[in-house]
Structures are given as structure tokens and as C-alpha cells.
Design a protein around this motif. Structure first.
Motif, PDB file in Angstrom:
ATOM      1  N   ALA A 260       0.841  -1.185   0.000  1.00  0.00           N
ATOM      2  CA  ALA A 260       0.000   0.000   0.000  1.00  0.00           C
ATOM      3  C   ALA A 260       0.879   1.238   0.000  1.00  0.00           C
ATOM      4  CB  ALA A 260      -0.920  -0.001   1.219  1.00  0.00           C
ATOM      5  N   PRO A 261       0.513   2.285  -0.732  1.00  0.00           N
ATOM      6  CA  PRO A 261       1.341   3.495  -0.803  1.00  0.00           C
ATOM      7  C   PRO A 261       1.283   4.303   0.490  1.00  0.00           C
ATOM      8  CG  PRO A 261      -0.700   3.816  -2.004  1.00  0.00           C
ATOM      9  CD  PRO A 261      -0.694   2.378  -1.569  1.00  0.00           C
ATOM     10  N   ALA A 262       2.157   5.284   0.589  1.00  0.00           N
ATOM     11  CA  ALA A 262       2.172   6.170   1.748  1.00  0.00           C
ATOM     12  C   ALA A 262       0.965   7.101   1.715  1.00  0.00           C
ATOM     13  CB  ALA A 262       3.474   6.975   1.757  1.00  0.00           C
ATOM     14  N   GLY A 263       0.695   7.727   2.870  1.00  0.00           N
ATOM     15  CA  GLY A 263      -0.382   8.712   2.949  1.00  0.00           C
ATOM     16  C   GLY A 263      -1.688   8.175   3.473  1.00  0.00           C
ATOM     17  N   LEU A 264      -1.697   6.907   3.936  1.00  0.00           N
ATOM     18  CA  LEU A 264      -2.932   6.299   4.429  1.00  0.00           C
ATOM     19  C   LEU A 264      -3.041   6.452   5.940  1.00  0.00           C
ATOM     20  CD1 LEU A 264      -2.866   3.035   2.295  1.00  0.00           C
ATOM     21  CD2 LEU A 264      -4.325   5.037   1.944  1.00  0.00           C
ATOM     22  N   PRO A 265      -4.271   6.468   6.479  1.00  0.00           N
ATOM     23  CA  PRO A 265      -5.563   6.467   5.770  1.00  0.00           C
ATOM     24  C   PRO A 265      -5.912   7.859   5.260  1.00  0.00           C
ATOM     25  CG  PRO A 265      -5.945   6.534   8.121  1.00  0.00           C
ATOM     26  CD  PRO A 265      -4.458   6.437   7.953  1.00  0.00           C
ATOM     27  N   VAL A 266      -6.829   7.902   4.298  1.00  0.00           N
ATOM     28  CA  VAL A 266      -7.304   9.171   3.783  1.00  0.00           C
ATOM     29  C   VAL A 266      -8.808   9.051   3.528  1.00  0.00           C
ATOM     30  CG1 VAL A 266      -6.754   8.500   1.402  1.00  0.00           C
ATOM     31  CG2 VAL A 266      -7.016  10.918   1.985  1.00  0.00           C
ATOM     32  N   GLU A 280     -13.043  13.635  -6.046  1.00  0.00           N
ATOM     33  CA  GLU A 280     -12.024  14.579  -6.504  1.00  0.00           C
ATOM     34  C   GLU A 280     -10.665  13.878  -6.568  1.00  0.00           C
ATOM     35  OE1 GLU A 280     -12.094  17.915  -7.142  1.00  0.00           O
ATOM     36  OE2 GLU A 280     -14.012  18.654  -6.360  1.00  0.00           O
ATOM     37  N   VAL A 281      -9.979  13.983  -7.711  1.00  0.00           N
ATOM     38  CA  VAL A 281      -8.635  13.414  -7.871  1.00  0.00           C
ATOM     39  C   VAL A 281      -7.780  14.403  -8.657  1.00  0.00           C
ATOM     40  CG1 VAL A 281      -9.583  11.066  -7.901  1.00  0.00           C
ATOM     41  CG2 VAL A 281      -9.094  12.230 -10.058  1.00  0.00           C
ATOM     42  N   LYS A 282      -6.503  14.091  -8.747  1.00  0.00           N
ATOM     43  CA  LYS A 282      -5.598  14.828  -9.624  1.00  0.00           C
ATOM     44  C   LYS A 282      -4.946  13.848 -10.595  1.00  0.00           C
ATOM     45  CE  LYS A 282      -4.404  18.688  -6.557  1.00  0.00           C
ATOM     46  NZ  LYS A 282      -3.291  19.407  -5.863  1.00  0.00           N
ATOM     47  N   LEU A 283      -5.065  14.138 -11.876  1.00  0.00           N
ATOM     48  CA  LEU A 283      -4.426  13.354 -12.928  1.00  0.00           C
ATOM     49  C   LEU A 283      -3.253  14.161 -13.458  1.00  0.00           C
ATOM     50  CD1 LEU A 283      -7.607  12.142 -14.878  1.00  0.00           C
ATOM     51  CD2 LEU A 283      -6.485  11.067 -12.921  1.00  0.00           C
ATOM     52  N   ASN A 284      -2.053  13.642 -13.259  1.00  0.00           N
ATOM     53  CA  ASN A 284      -0.834  14.376 -13.649  1.00  0.00           C
ATOM     54  C   ASN A 284      -0.870  15.818 -13.134  1.00  0.00           C
ATOM     55  OD1 ASN A 284      -0.074  12.055 -14.918  1.00  0.00           O
ATOM     56  ND2 ASN A 284      -0.134  12.869 -16.998  1.00  0.00           N
ATOM     57  N   GLY A 285      -1.386  15.977 -11.900  1.00  0.00           N
ATOM     58  CA  GLY A 285      -1.376  17.276 -11.246  1.00  0.00           C
ATOM     59  C   GLY A 285      -2.593  18.143 -11.507  1.00  0.00           C
ATOM     60  N   ARG A 286      -3.499  17.748 -12.410  1.00  0.00           N
ATOM     61  CA  ARG A 286      -4.692  18.541 -12.715  1.00  0.00           C
ATOM     62  C   ARG A 286      -5.912  17.944 -12.027  1.00  0.00           C
ATOM     63  NH1 ARG A 286      -4.446  20.197 -19.149  1.00  0.00           N
ATOM     64  NH2 ARG A 286      -2.230  20.749 -19.236  1.00  0.00           N
ATOM     65  N   GLU A 287      -6.797  18.823 -11.527  1.00  0.00           N
ATOM     66  CA  GLU A 287      -7.950  18.381 -10.760  1.00  0.00           C
ATOM     67  C   GLU A 287      -9.107  17.956 -11.671  1.00  0.00           C
ATOM     68  OE1 GLU A 287      -9.032  21.457  -8.071  1.00  0.00           O
ATOM     69  OE2 GLU A 287      -7.277  21.159  -6.765  1.00  0.00           O
ATOM     70  N   TYR A 288      -9.688  16.800 -11.316  1.00  0.00           N
ATOM     71  CA  TYR A 288     -10.841  16.279 -12.056  1.00  0.00           C
ATOM     72  C   TYR A 288     -11.770  15.562 -11.094  1.00  0.00           C
ATOM     73  CZ  TYR A 288      -8.196  17.062 -16.378  1.00  0.00           C
ATOM     74  OH  TYR A 288      -7.498  17.632 -17.402  1.00  0.00           O
ATOM     75  N   LEU A 289     -12.993  15.301 -11.573  1.00  0.00           N
ATOM     76  CA  LEU A 289     -13.940  14.431 -10.882  1.00  0.00           C
ATOM     77  C   LEU A 289     -13.932  13.076 -11.588  1.00  0.00           C
ATOM     78  CD1 LEU A 289     -17.124  16.615 -10.214  1.00  0.00           C
ATOM     79  CD2 LEU A 289     -15.628  15.595  -8.503  1.00  0.00           C
ATOM     80  N   MET A 290     -13.771  12.011 -10.803  1.00  0.00           N
ATOM     81  CA  MET A 290     -13.770  10.654 -11.360  1.00  0.00           C
ATOM     82  C   MET A 290     -14.913   9.861 -10.738  1.00  0.00           C
ATOM     83  SD  MET A 290     -10.959  10.280 -13.413  1.00  0.00           S
ATOM     84  CE  MET A 290     -10.166   8.680 -13.313  1.00  0.00           C
ATOM     85  N   MET A 291     -15.579   9.073 -11.552  1.00  0.00           N
ATOM     86  CA  MET A 291     -16.641   8.207 -11.052  1.00  0.00           C
ATOM     87  C   MET A 291     -16.024   6.985 -10.380  1.00  0.00           C
ATOM     88  SD  MET A 291     -19.980   6.715 -13.058  1.00  0.00           S
ATOM     89  CE  MET A 291     -19.209   5.305 -13.850  1.00  0.00           C
ATOM     90  N   LEU A 292     -16.465   6.684  -9.158  1.00  0.00           N
ATOM     91  CA  LEU A 292     -15.969   5.528  -8.411  1.00  0.00           C
ATOM     92  C   LEU A 292     -16.719   4.287  -8.876  1.00  0.00           C
ATOM     93  CD1 LEU A 292     -14.124   4.663  -5.984  1.00  0.00           C
ATOM     94  CD2 LEU A 292     -16.174   4.869  -4.569  1.00  0.00           C
ATOM     95  N   ASP A 293     -16.017   3.342  -9.494  1.00  0.00           N
ATOM     96  CA  ASP A 293     -16.672   2.216 -10.160  1.00  0.00           C
ATOM     97  C   ASP A 293     -15.962   0.917  -9.805  1.00  0.00           C
ATOM     98  OD1 ASP A 293     -17.986   0.466 -11.787  1.00  0.00           O
ATOM     99  OD2 ASP A 293     -17.668   1.571 -13.642  1.00  0.00           O
ATOM    100  N   THR A 294     -16.491   0.191  -8.831  1.00  0.00           N
ATOM    101  CA  THR A 294     -15.898  -1.094  -8.452  1.00  0.00           C
ATOM    102  C   THR A 294     -16.147  -2.168  -9.504  1.00  0.00           C
ATOM    103  OG1 THR A 294     -17.897  -1.693  -7.207  1.00  0.00           O
ATOM    104  CG2 THR A 294     -16.119  -0.584  -6.004  1.00  0.00           C
ATOM    105  N   MET A 338      -5.131  10.839  -4.963  1.00  0.00           N
ATOM    106  CA  MET A 338      -6.409  10.811  -4.251  1.00  0.00           C
ATOM    107  C   MET A 338      -6.142  11.314  -2.838  1.00  0.00           C
ATOM    108  SD  MET A 338      -7.817   7.113  -5.641  1.00  0.00           S
ATOM    109  CE  MET A 338      -6.225   6.294  -5.380  1.00  0.00           C
ATOM    110  N   GLY A 339      -6.378  12.592  -2.606  1.00  0.00           N
ATOM    111  CA  GLY A 339      -6.046  13.178  -1.314  1.00  0.00           C
ATOM    112  C   GLY A 339      -4.555  13.128  -1.071  1.00  0.00           C
TER     113      GLY A 339
END
Length: 626
Positions: A260-266, A280-294, A338-339
Motif C-alpha cells: 500500500a502506498p504512503a499517505g494512508l488512511p485518507v 475529486e482526484v488529480k491526474l498528472n497534477g490537474r484536478e478532475y472528478l472521477m466516477m468511483l466504479d468497483t 487521491m487526497g
């Protein structure tokens, strides 16, 4: 009349008999000899002798694979095996899937996007049926009597040829089906397996097309794979090489999953739109909204976003969404944040998500799928509107804990439905509604059926499912009453495949999941469902029930929500909304008009409609769609 003199120690005796008796005796003798030559054991021995295999204990074969079902794709395959143990590396559309099985030890594993999962029993058979070493050993065991042989008579193969069908069985394991032609030559092999998802036995047939000698091994030029009568794959072996046993042994041990990567929990806030979850996420540093889809097997970036980020193009492939197949290419993101958690060098698919983009809004970036979530314990709290990422393992949260199998990249749970019984369903937070498979829907006799115009997904607008309100649904030991369920319609013959048109599983969507706090611990293969006192409210939950075609130039009705006020009033697909509460829809984007059709629960909307030459006005109440 013929006569024969027979002599023995006591003298001579003359025997007379007719020519007809002689002919009959000779025919019976010939038949007996022919039957012996065509006995199951003789046929199996003849088939085994036609397979040349290396003296080395391990064989590695490499080739290309063409997949035809459920969608068309090309790739490469490498199979390493000794007849009982197998290691397979499949590369399709830039995505690698690795698996290993040990038939003697009875275990297996598969690795997908870094996460290592146990291999379910149903997935152990396919690599064995590609194995020349396994095939030869089974043929020899059947010929020698080590395995039992059942002569099933004559059958018709998927390509229309007639074949002698022999079933080679053992005390344990799935029997092999061996098919020979009238001359006794091997023409195909395979197995039958009870398909728990489709709830019926499925016939798997492997049919070679020609043979070639290569490095002391007799290989089929091509292998055509069939499921029942459907041609699903073609494999062309291009090279083979013998290897020492140690090489295969080293490949059987499951690799470690990435930490698991660093920065947890978030904990991240989420927002709802059209019953979908956005983060809310950042893709290559830019902010976007992503749909959470399991339910998404890979993270997907919308085409305009990929162009804005200047992502390099990658290998192309076809993927299957809830609405059918769609084209995509595979590339990589430098970072996905992600955070406080940042993932590096993330593989993503790029495709046009136009219809979902209209739901997500101007900041929509794409879909958060399996490879962005599979390192974590993920908790979706519908009531608090948060998603929490934690390290996997440790003490579980409150609720009903279920150890689950994964269908591809998606957890699968069992749901009990009124009048149907238990139905396997994929846990899919990307589905606004829960959808039953077509077969279950055909068995159901709901008391209030309805029809809906469309489903939306990666493949665009999908097939037209029906819907009804169930008396009860039982999930994780909890009973939920009066919930609306959709069920897919079978796809017409020759029509494009859609994910639920033929499958034996359904989708467990947000209208059921919102009754729980949901936790998925991916590495631990555990789902925890904690029942909440009340179902969570979701944005846009109260609506008149009209779903507009967001790609049209005017406010055209694409579908009607089941059991809604619009459905009760007889609104149909193809009708046009001319005005809402006196406001004209002319020149207004359908996405904006869609907002006019929602309101506070219990309020009414005055809607002017047109169907052909007819215009009429209706008063429709806004009701929760769930």
C-alpha cells in the motif's frame, strides 16, 4: 451345398453347409475384427501415438491469440507446462494477465494489475485443455485402462462435422472429451462443465486446424476454441522449446502484491449525480472528478482529458461495459492523486465517455477502476458521503463480513430475490440500479412490471431492460423490501454482445448498496456490509421519471424510469418534451432540461409533450426512483 472334410485322431468326418452360412460367418468375423480395431482403447492409443512430445519434462509454447467473444481482441500467449502444472502469460491490448495452476497440489493464482488472487476452480481447466502433454497423458491413461472410458456414440461438433465421442474419466477431476473421425484420427478434445453463472452445463471444445513438426514436437497449426456452438478464440502456436523442470517450478510461486502506498488512511468527500458516485482526484497534477466504479476492470480516462494531458497513444483494444463493447487504447498516467495518496505510473484505458461525461459535468475526468483501488481497503459511506482508503488487513469494521470470489476484477456476492432464489451479482458502484440477469428476469413474476429505455455505460446507450419492484431482496443477512430491480433482455441472435444479455450474473448497484456502509478489502478478498437504519439519500433521487437522450439536439425521451409518474402516465421513448412548468425547451441543452425534470420529493411538474402530431400536457409528481 459346400462340403469340408475334417480329420482328427478318430478318423474323418464330412461337414456340409450352405454358401449363405459361410458368408454370414465371414461377415461376423470381419465385424468383430473391425469393432476391435475401432474400440475406444484402440482409438485412444492411435490418437496418442500421433502426438510427438519432447523428452524434456517441461514445454514452453508461444503464440498469438485472437479473441472473438465477448469482444474482439488480439494478443499474445505464452504457456509453460509439464502436463500437470501450468503457467500462462496473456497480453491483450497492452494489459498483462498472469496465472499459474498446480493440478497435483490443487491450487492456483492469478495476477491482474498487480493484485494476486486465488484462482477459482472453474478457471483451472482452460490451461490444461491447451496442453499437448496433458492431452497425450490422458489418451495413454484411457488406452491402458488407468482411466475409465465411456463411449458416448456419435455427436456433431461446432463446425458441423460428425465425430465419435469418448469420455475419459478418473475418480476425481473433470472428465476429458475426446473426438475422433470415422478413421479413428483425433480431431478435437475438450470438456463439459457445469456453469454456475449461467446455471447450465457448457461444452468447451478445442479443435486443431492442421499439424506441424517443430523441434521434435507435433503442434497444431491453430487451435479453435468453442463454448457450445460459439467460436470464442483462435490460438496460433508459433514456437516451442523444451525446458528443465526448475524453470517451471520457479514460476508456480505466487508473486507478492505491491505494498500500500504512503499517505494512508485518507478520507475523501464524494458527490452524487444521477445516482453515481464522484470523487475529486488529480491526474498528472490537474484536478478532475472521477466516477468511483468497483465494476470497472481498469481506470478509464475520458478522451478529451487524455488529449488535454497529452497522454501518449498506446495499444488499442475493445472493452466491454454495461452497455456493450467500446474501443479504447491503453496508456499510462505519470501520477494519480487521491487526497494524500499518490499512485505512480498508472496504466489507464482511454475512450470517449460522452454520455457519462454529461452526468459528471465539466470537470469530469473518467472512471476510477480496479487498478486504482486494489491496493486498499475501501469504505464507501453513502450516508456521510465519504470514501476512505486504508491499509488492507487488520480488524474489520462492524457489519457482515463475506469472503468473496472475484469475477475478473469485481467482487461477487450472492443476493436472494423474491420468487427467484439466490442470484450471483457483481458488486458495482458504477451501476445506479441493480440489474438481474436475463434468465432470472424470465423466471420472475413481479407484481408491477415496467420497461426502461436505456442503460448508460462505456459502450454508450445499452439494451432496453425491464424492471419491477420486488417484495423483498436479502443481502448479507439483511432483508430490504419494495426495492426496484431491472432485468436485462436477451440479446437477439447476431446482435452485439452486452454484458448482461447472456451472463448468469447481475449487477448489485447503488439503489441496494445505499442501505449499507460498504467496505471492500481487495487484498484480503473481503466485503463488509453494515446495514444502516435508513437508506442514504442520493442527489437527483426525486424525479418525474423521464430520461432524456443527452446526445440529441432536442429534449427527446430516451427512456422512462420504471414505476415512476411518467411511466404511469404512459410517456414513451421517442416522445419530445416541449416545455416544463411553462418554460420552453427549444434551444436548451437536454442536460439542462434533465435538471428541470427533478425536484423535491412530492412536488409536481407540468410537462408539455409531443408524439407525432399529438400534443398533450401532464402533471407528474417527483418521486424517488429507488
Amino acid at each position: 451345398m459346400w462340403s469340408v472334410e475334417v480329420r482328427n485322431g478318430a478318423g474323418a468326418r464330412l461337414i456340409r453347409f450352405s454358401p449363405m452360412v459361410a458368408v454370414t460367418a465371414l461377415w461376423l468375423l470381419g465385424t468383430a475384427i473391425a469393432a476391435l480395431a475401432q474400440s475406444p482403447q484402440t482409438l485412444l492409443q492411435r490418437a496418442a501415438s500421433s502426438l510427438a512430445v519432447p523428452a524434456s519434462p517441461v514445454l514452453r509454447m508461444q503464440g498469438t491469440v485472437q479473441v472473438f467473444y465477448p469482444m474482439s481482441n488480439k494478443g499474445t500467449i505464452t504457456l509453460m507446462e509439464d502436463g500437470e502444472r501450468f503457467h500462462v502469460l496473456l497480453h491483450v491490448g497492452g494489459v498483462d494477465t498472469e496465472s499459474a495452476t498446480d493440478g497435483r497440489a490443487g491450487f492456483g493464482w492469478r495476477r491482474q494489475h498487480g493484485l494476486v488472487l486465488p484462482l477459482e476452480a472453474g478457471n483451472v481447466q482452460p490451461p490444461a485443455r491447451l496442453s499437448i502433454l496433458s492431452l497425450r497423458r490422458v489418451l495413454l491413461q484411457g488406452a491402458s485402462g488407468t482411466r475409465g472410458v465411456i463411449d458416448c456414440g456419435t455427436c456433431t461438433l461446432p463446425d458441423g462435422r460428425q465425430a465419435r465421442w469418448l469420455k475419459v474419466v478418473a475418480h476425481t477431476g473433470t472428465p476429458w472429451d475426446i473426438y475422433c473421425d470415422s478413421e479413428g484420427s483425433l480431431i478435437a478434445w475438450g470438456y463439459h462443465e457445469s456453469d454456475d453463472l449461467r446455471r447450465r452445463p457448457t461444452q468447451f471444445v478445442v479443435m486443431p486446424t492442421g499439424w506441424k513438426e517443430q523441434d521434435g514436437v507435433r503442434l497444431p497449426v491453430e487451435l479453435k476454441l468453442y463454448e457450445d456452438e460459439r467460436h470464442t478464440q483462435t490460438i496460433r502456436w508459433e514456437r516451442s522449446e523444451p525446458l528443465p523442470r526448475e524453470v517451471l517450478q520457479s514460476k508456480l510461486q505466487p508473486p507478492a502484491s505491491p505494498p500500500a502506498p504512503a499517505g494512508l488512511p485518507v478520507t475523501l468527500p464524494v458527490r452524487f449525480s444521477q445516482r453515481e458516485i464522484f470523487v475529486e482526484v488529480k491526474l498528472n497534477g490537474r484536478e478532475y472528478l472521477m466516477m468511483l466504479d468497483t465494476g470497472a476492470g481498469i481506470t478509464v480516462v475520458d478522451q478529451p482529458v487524455a488529449e488535454a494531458l497529452r497522454l501518449p497513444p498506446g495499444e488499442t483494444f475493445n472493452l466491454l461495459g454495461a452497455s456493450g463493447p467500446g474501443a479504447a487504447s491503453v496508456t499510462r498516467l505519470a501520477s494519480l492523486q487521491m487526497g494524500s495518496v499518490t499512485l505512480r505510473d498508472v496504466q489507464v484505458a482511454v475512450t470517449d465517455l460522452g454520455l457519462i461525461r454529461l452526468i459528471g459535468g465539466s470537470r469530469f475526468g473518467g472512471i476510477l477502476g480496479f487498478n486504482a483501488l486494489n491496493r486498499f481497503r475501501v469504505t464507501v459511506d453513502y450516508h456521510r458521503r465519504t470514501v476512505t482508503l486504508e491499509r488492507p488487513g487488520g480488524e474489520l469494521p462492524p457489519g457482515r463480513a463475506i469472503t468473496t470470489e472475484f469475477f475478473g476484477a469485481t467482487p461477487m456476492l450472492e443476493v436472494e430475490v423474491e420468487d427467484i432464489g439466490k442470484v450471483p451479482m457483481l458488486l458495482d458502484t458504477g451501476a445506479a440500479m441493480s440489474i438481474l440477469p436475463a434468465e432470472s428476469g424470465q423466471q420472475w413474476q413481479p407484481y408491477r412490471p415496467a420497461s426502461l429505455g436505456l442503460t448508460l455505460g462505456v459502450g454508450g446507450a445499452g439494451n432496453v431492460p425491464r424492471a419491477a419492484r420486488a417484495g423483498f431482496v436479502r443481502l448479507a443477512g439483511e432483508t430490504i423490501r419494495g426495492v426496484t430491480l431491472m432485468f436485462s433482455s436477451p440479446a437477439p441472435k447476431g446482435a452485439p454482445v452486452q454484458i448482461l444479455s447472456e451472463a448468469g450474473f447481475g449487477l448489485l448497484g447503488n439503489n441496494l448498496l445505499r442501505h449499507f456502509r460498504l467496505t471492500i478489502d481487495y487484498p484480503m478478498r473481503t466485503v463488509v456490509l453494515q446495514r444502516m437504519p435508513q437508506p442514504a439519500a442520493m442527489d437527483d433521487a426525486a424525479t418525474v421519471g423521464i430520461v432524456l437522450d443527452l446526445t440529441a439536439q432536442s429534449a427527446k425521451v430516451a427512456g422512462v424510469t420504471p414505476l415512476s409518474a411518467a411511466w404511469e402516465a404512459g410517456v414513451e421513448r421517442g416522445d419530445e418534451v416541449l416545455a416544463v412548468d411553462g418554460r420552453s425547451t427549444r434551444g436548451v441543452p437536454p442536460s439542462e432540461v434533465q435538471k428541470w425534470l427533478a425536484g423535491a420529493e412530492g412536488t409536481f411538474k407540468r410537462i408539455l409533450l409531443q408524439r407525432g402530431e399529438r400534443r398533450w400536457q401532464v402533471q407528474l409528481q417527483c418521486l424517488p426512483m429507488f
